[in-house]
Design a protein around this motif. Structure first.
Motif, PDB file in Angstrom:
ATOM      1  N   VAL A  37      76.865  -4.828  50.040  1.00 14.00           N
ATOM      2  CA  VAL A  37      76.515  -4.215  51.383  1.00 14.00           C
ATOM      3  C   VAL A  37      77.989  -3.689  51.943  1.00 14.00           C
ATOM      4  O   VAL A  37      79.039  -4.380  51.684  1.00 14.00           O
ATOM      5  CB  VAL A  37      76.279  -5.316  52.279  1.00 14.00           C
ATOM      6  CG1 VAL A  37      76.049  -4.911  53.876  1.00 14.00           C
ATOM      7  CG2 VAL A  37      74.942  -5.824  51.931  1.00 14.00           C
ATOM      8  N   VAL A  38      78.054  -2.326  52.469  1.00 16.16           N
ATOM      9  CA  VAL A  38      79.318  -1.781  52.478  1.00 16.16           C
ATOM     10  C   VAL A  38      79.429  -1.498  54.073  1.00 16.16           C
ATOM     11  O   VAL A  38      78.518  -1.239  54.905  1.00 16.16           O
ATOM     12  CB  VAL A  38      79.615  -0.501  51.742  1.00 16.16           C
ATOM     13  CG1 VAL A  38      80.853   0.219  52.287  1.00 16.16           C
ATOM     14  CG2 VAL A  38      79.155  -0.431  50.390  1.00 16.16           C
ATOM     15  N   VAL A  39      80.726  -1.789  54.696  1.00 13.04           N
ATOM     16  CA  VAL A  39      81.060  -1.680  55.983  1.00 13.04           C
ATOM     17  C   VAL A  39      82.416  -0.590  56.152  1.00 13.04           C
ATOM     18  O   VAL A  39      83.206  -0.833  55.232  1.00 13.04           O
ATOM     19  CB  VAL A  39      81.540  -3.159  56.753  1.00 13.04           C
ATOM     20  CG1 VAL A  39      81.899  -2.455  58.132  1.00 13.04           C
ATOM     21  CG2 VAL A  39      80.446  -3.757  56.787  1.00 13.04           C
ATOM     22  N   VAL A  40      81.925   0.349  56.928  1.00 12.66           N
ATOM     23  CA  VAL A  40      83.133   1.394  56.947  1.00 12.66           C
ATOM     24  C   VAL A  40      83.581   1.527  58.352  1.00 12.66           C
ATOM     25  O   VAL A  40      83.103   1.316  59.246  1.00 12.66           O
ATOM     26  CB  VAL A  40      82.370   2.774  56.480  1.00 12.66           C
ATOM     27  CG1 VAL A  40      82.353   2.834  55.000  1.00 12.66           C
ATOM     28  CG2 VAL A  40      81.284   3.274  57.177  1.00 12.66           C
ATOM     29  N   SER A  41      84.940   2.020  58.283  1.00 13.90           N
ATOM     30  CA  SER A  41      85.806   2.247  59.546  1.00 13.90           C
ATOM     31  C   SER A  41      85.351   3.797  59.792  1.00 13.90           C
ATOM     32  O   SER A  41      84.938   4.556  58.842  1.00 13.90           O
ATOM     33  CB  SER A  41      87.058   2.076  59.459  1.00 13.90           C
ATOM     34  OG  SER A  41      87.426   0.708  59.364  1.00 13.90           O
ATOM     35  N   ALA A  42      85.891   4.243  60.885  1.00 17.17           N
ATOM     36  CA  ALA A  42      85.998   5.656  61.316  1.00 17.17           C
ATOM     37  C   ALA A  42      87.057   6.423  60.200  1.00 17.17           C
ATOM     38  O   ALA A  42      87.920   5.781  59.662  1.00 17.17           O
ATOM     39  CB  ALA A  42      86.217   5.783  62.590  1.00 17.17           C
ATOM     40  N   MET A  43      86.852   7.697  59.907  1.00 18.43           N
ATOM     41  CA  MET A  43      87.953   8.446  58.975  1.00 18.43           C
ATOM     42  C   MET A  43      89.253   8.485  59.620  1.00 18.43           C
ATOM     43  O   MET A  43      89.265   8.197  61.007  1.00 18.43           O
ATOM     44  CB  MET A  43      87.487   9.791  58.717  1.00 18.43           C
ATOM     45  CG  MET A  43      86.271  10.109  57.878  1.00 18.43           C
ATOM     46  SD  MET A  43      85.585  11.666  57.996  1.00 18.43           S
ATOM     47  CE  MET A  43      86.549  12.310  56.733  1.00 18.43           C
ATOM     48  N   GLY A 135      81.090   0.023  60.889  1.00 17.85           N
ATOM     49  CA  GLY A 135      82.010  -1.135  61.502  1.00 17.85           C
ATOM     50  C   GLY A 135      82.001  -0.912  63.062  1.00 17.85           C
ATOM     51  O   GLY A 135      81.648   0.144  63.484  1.00 17.85           O
ATOM     52  N   PHE A 136      82.570  -1.942  63.456  1.00 20.75           N
ATOM     53  CA  PHE A 136      83.339  -1.871  64.880  1.00 20.75           C
ATOM     54  C   PHE A 136      82.232  -1.819  66.056  1.00 20.75           C
ATOM     55  O   PHE A 136      82.623  -1.451  67.054  1.00 20.75           O
ATOM     56  CB  PHE A 136      83.942  -0.533  64.796  1.00 20.75           C
ATOM     57  CG  PHE A 136      85.131  -0.405  65.835  1.00 20.75           C
ATOM     58  CD1 PHE A 136      85.727  -1.171  66.640  1.00 20.75           C
ATOM     59  CD2 PHE A 136      85.048   1.124  66.660  1.00 20.75           C
ATOM     60  CE1 PHE A 136      86.522  -0.692  67.539  1.00 20.75           C
ATOM     61  CE2 PHE A 136      85.807   1.549  67.632  1.00 20.75           C
ATOM     62  CZ  PHE A 136      86.622   0.457  68.097  1.00 20.75           C
ATOM     63  N   GLY A 152      87.934  -3.687  64.504  1.00 22.79           N
ATOM     64  CA  GLY A 152      86.958  -4.516  64.431  1.00 22.79           C
ATOM     65  C   GLY A 152      86.027  -4.260  63.518  1.00 22.79           C
ATOM     66  O   GLY A 152      85.421  -5.355  63.075  1.00 22.79           O
ATOM     67  N   SER A 153      86.337  -3.395  62.761  1.00 18.48           N
ATOM     68  CA  SER A 153      85.331  -3.420  61.359  1.00 18.48           C
ATOM     69  C   SER A 153      85.607  -4.387  60.494  1.00 18.48           C
ATOM     70  O   SER A 153      84.499  -4.736  59.679  1.00 18.48           O
ATOM     71  CB  SER A 153      85.529  -1.955  60.589  1.00 18.48           C
ATOM     72  OG  SER A 153      85.355  -1.002  61.208  1.00 18.48           O
ATOM     73  N   ASP A 154      86.595  -5.056  60.632  1.00 18.43           N
ATOM     74  CA  ASP A 154      86.990  -6.263  59.796  1.00 18.43           C
ATOM     75  C   ASP A 154      86.076  -7.372  60.061  1.00 18.43           C
ATOM     76  O   ASP A 154      85.289  -8.130  59.126  1.00 18.43           O
ATOM     77  CB  ASP A 154      88.257  -6.976  59.828  1.00 18.43           C
ATOM     78  CG  ASP A 154      89.315  -5.828  59.383  1.00 18.43           C
ATOM     79  OD1 ASP A 154      89.125  -4.838  58.477  1.00 18.43           O
ATOM     80  OD2 ASP A 154      90.584  -5.785  59.772  1.00 18.43           O
ATOM     81  N   GLN A 212      91.665  -7.976  61.442  1.00 15.10           N
ATOM     82  CA  GLN A 212      91.645  -8.325  62.797  1.00 15.10           C
ATOM     83  C   GLN A 212      91.261  -9.993  62.987  1.00 15.10           C
ATOM     84  O   GLN A 212      90.857 -10.506  62.157  1.00 15.10           O
ATOM     85  CB  GLN A 212      90.359  -7.816  63.455  1.00 15.10           C
ATOM     86  CG  GLN A 212      90.408  -7.584  65.047  1.00 15.10           C
ATOM     87  CD  GLN A 212      89.031  -7.383  65.662  1.00 15.10           C
ATOM     88  OE1 GLN A 212      87.891  -7.870  65.098  1.00 15.10           O
ATOM     89  NE2 GLN A 212      89.025  -6.675  66.835  1.00 15.10           N
ATOM     90  N   MET A 213      92.378 -10.356  63.973  1.00 11.37           N
ATOM     91  CA  MET A 213      92.234 -12.011  64.052  1.00 11.37           C
ATOM     92  C   MET A 213      90.706 -12.309  64.225  1.00 11.37           C
ATOM     93  O   MET A 213      90.687 -13.553  63.718  1.00 11.37           O
ATOM     94  CB  MET A 213      92.932 -12.248  65.377  1.00 11.37           C
ATOM     95  CG  MET A 213      92.933 -13.470  65.851  1.00 11.37           C
ATOM     96  SD  MET A 213      94.015 -13.901  67.222  1.00 11.37           S
ATOM     97  CE  MET A 213      92.870 -14.367  68.246  1.00 11.37           C
ATOM     98  N   ARG A 214      89.955 -11.702  64.941  1.00 18.18           N
ATOM     99  CA  ARG A 214      88.434 -12.310  65.005  1.00 18.18           C
ATOM    100  C   ARG A 214      87.856 -12.542  63.685  1.00 18.18           C
ATOM    101  O   ARG A 214      86.913 -13.404  63.449  1.00 18.18           O
ATOM    102  CB  ARG A 214      87.797 -11.419  65.958  1.00 18.18           C
ATOM    103  CG  ARG A 214      87.912 -11.969  67.344  1.00 18.18           C
ATOM    104  CD  ARG A 214      87.127 -11.266  68.453  1.00 18.18           C
ATOM    105  NE  ARG A 214      87.288 -11.378  69.787  1.00 18.18           N
ATOM    106  CZ  ARG A 214      86.903 -10.975  70.706  1.00 18.18           C
ATOM    107  NH1 ARG A 214      85.922  -9.755  70.719  1.00 18.18           N
ATOM    108  NH2 ARG A 214      87.135 -11.173  71.814  1.00 18.18           N
ATOM    109  N   SER A 215      88.040 -11.571  62.677  1.00 16.70           N
ATOM    110  CA  SER A 215      87.409 -11.680  61.452  1.00 16.70           C
ATOM    111  C   SER A 215      87.920 -12.828  60.640  1.00 16.70           C
ATOM    112  O   SER A 215      87.322 -13.574  60.059  1.00 16.70           O
ATOM    113  CB  SER A 215      87.788 -10.466  60.600  1.00 16.70           C
ATOM    114  OG  SER A 215      88.956 -10.688  60.175  1.00 16.70           O
ATOM    115  N   VAL A 216      89.221 -13.363  60.890  1.00 15.59           N
ATOM    116  CA  VAL A 216      89.679 -14.754  60.118  1.00 15.59           C
ATOM    117  C   VAL A 216      89.097 -15.776  60.907  1.00 15.59           C
ATOM    118  O   VAL A 216      88.670 -16.651  60.325  1.00 15.59           O
ATOM    119  CB  VAL A 216      91.210 -14.379  60.354  1.00 15.59           C
ATOM    120  CG1 VAL A 216      91.735 -15.820  59.733  1.00 15.59           C
ATOM    121  CG2 VAL A 216      91.871 -13.209  60.025  1.00 15.59           C
TER     122      VAL A 216
END
Ligand code: ADP
Ligand code: ASP
Ligand code: MG
Length: 415
Positions: A37-43, A135-136, A152-154, A212-216
């Motif tokens: 499963v892949v999550v991507v950020s914006a370019m 993501g995000f 936020g994508s993390d 991102q802090m929330r991801s941790v």
């Protein structure tokens, strides 16, 4: 065979060549038999561009419309990546956060994920397809698009990994993993093979934007190992995991820094009980978050009260404090937006003394004035002039020999 969540950041999908490269990496993982499963950020640069567009139009964009706008970057990269995979005969489908069922609260621009639905992911994986997720972003109870705060994508990646019980959440980025400090500021920084959730949480909250802090926070809550890796070179990267799994225990692990704060100080306020609550109350009424606080009583029995706020909120804070200063009879109001906060982080500090002494001596030897200090169980933060930041990071990094791989640091600081 494993179930993997892979997240690719903005620079990893920054142009079409890079998107092809990422597609190749995903195909490699599929060929090794993994479900992905892949999550991507914006370019790269796209979210900044969208934010600038909104602000060029109006000073206070409507939060709903703002999220509608800034969430679009991820939709571009997810569909391009799906096309690149399909063109290479690797079946893939892309989904927006709302489409997939990422539910958040209603706090536009910094929403929290409440729930991740897994049925679409399961269905797609059962069909042998790679699932690509923007993501995000998510949707709130009203069906509106929300975004999760910068980086936020993390958090999207970790939330999905936790929901589908993935084996690992892999965060692919433009550096080889988590370093002792930002390798772009200090090339001598050393790659950490492992770091504890607790230290990573501090590093992230103190300015190390690699996660991102929330991801941790979320990964630690769900016991989801995160591996930070480079999209562009091979390697094991950094595993973020529980403290008891860390092999190379060190006194301090890293240095984080932030240029995003400003100092505000009121001097010579006639002393009276409750003054601190009065000042902070006015600031928090304006929804301004305060970070560090220092207060001292002068020989003239007046008070000097200093605090730091986010740099973007500093003009608002200054206005409030100027009015307050007049009301309270303060002698002067001073501000400085050109400061930086440097923080030394390490779980070893809990049981060893002398860390602050070594840090302050290193800064003193480098002739760097310290403007403010705060400490907590596993970190020491200082505020210095922004022009001294690079030199300060270098001095502290050297004092703790953070560039050396196997230094038994736990012994040197026992006093
Ligand atoms: P992405 O676009 O992949 O999400 P980010 O720019 O958000 O990437 O995060 C990666 C960046 O984090 C690196 O390029 C680096 O400059 C910065 N960074 C800050 N502190 C650290 C650290 N301690 N270790 C690694 N990278 C760090
Ligand atoms: N594109 C968003 C940002 O630039 C989210 C992310 O990259 O994680 O902040
Ligand atoms: Mg990021």
């Amino acid at each position: 065979m494993a179930l993997l969540v892979q997240k690719y950041g903005g620079s990893s999908v920054g142009n079409l060549d890079r998107i092809h490269h990422v597609a190749g990496k995903i195909i490699q993982a599929k060929q090794q038999g993994h479900d992905v499963v892949v999550v991507v950020s914006a370019m790269y640069g796209e979210t900044d561009r969208l934010i600038q567009l909104a602000h060029a139009l109006t000073h206070q964009p409507d939060p709903r419309e703002f999220d509608m706008l800034i969430s679009t970057g991820e939709q571009v990269s997810m569909s391009l990546l799906a096309m690149a995979l399909n063109a290479k005969q690797c079946p893939a489908r892309s989904f927006t956060g709302p489409q997939l069922g990422i539910h958040t609260d209603s706090t536009h621009t910094k929403a929290r994920i409440l729930e991740v639905k897994t049925d679409i992911i399961q269905r797609e994986l059962n069909h042998g397809r790679v699932v690509i997720v923007a993501g995000f972003q998510g949707r709130n109870e009203h069906g509106d698009i929300t975004t999760l705060g910068r980086g936020g994508s993390d958090t999207t990646a970790v939330a999905i990994a936790a929901a589908i019980k993935a084996h690992e959440c892999q965060i692919y980025t433009d550096v080889d993993g988590v370093y002792t400090t930002d390798p772009h500021l200090l090339p001598k920084a050393r790659l950490l093979p492992q770091i504890s959730f607790e230290e990573m949480l501090e590093m992230a909250s103190l300015g190390a934007k690699v996660l991102q802090m929330r991801s941790v926070e979320l990964a630690s809550k769900h016991s989801m190992p995160i591996r930070v890796l480079s999209t562009f070179s091979e390697g094991q990267g950094t595993l973020v995991t529980f403290e008891d799994k860390i092999m190379d225990k060190r006194l301090v692990s890293g240095i984080a820094f932030s240029r995003e704060e400003a100092i505000v100080s009121l001097s010579g306020i006639p002393r009276q009980i409750g003054i601190e609550g009065c000042i902070l109350g006015k600031i928090s009424q304006a929804h301004i978050e305060i970070d560090m606080i220092a207060q001292n009583t002068t020989a003239q029995n007046t008070i000097d009260f200093t605090f730091t706020v986010q740099r973007r909120e500093y003009p608002k804070a200054l206005k409030i404090v100027e009015e307050l200063g007049k009301e309270l009879g303060a002698i002067s109001v001073k501000t400085n937006a050109k400061i930086a906060k440097l923080s030394l982080v390490g779980i070893g500090m809990r049981s060893h003394t002398g860390v602050a002494t070594t840090m302050f001596q290193a800064l003193g030897d480098a002739k760097i004035p310290i403007q403010m200090i705060t400490t907590s169980e596993i970190k020491i933060s200082v505020v210095v002039d922004e022009t001294h930041l690079e030199q300060a990071v270098k001095a502290v990094h050297e004092a703790f020999e953070l560039d050396k791989a196997h230094k038994p640091q736990l012994q040197i600081a026992i006093e």
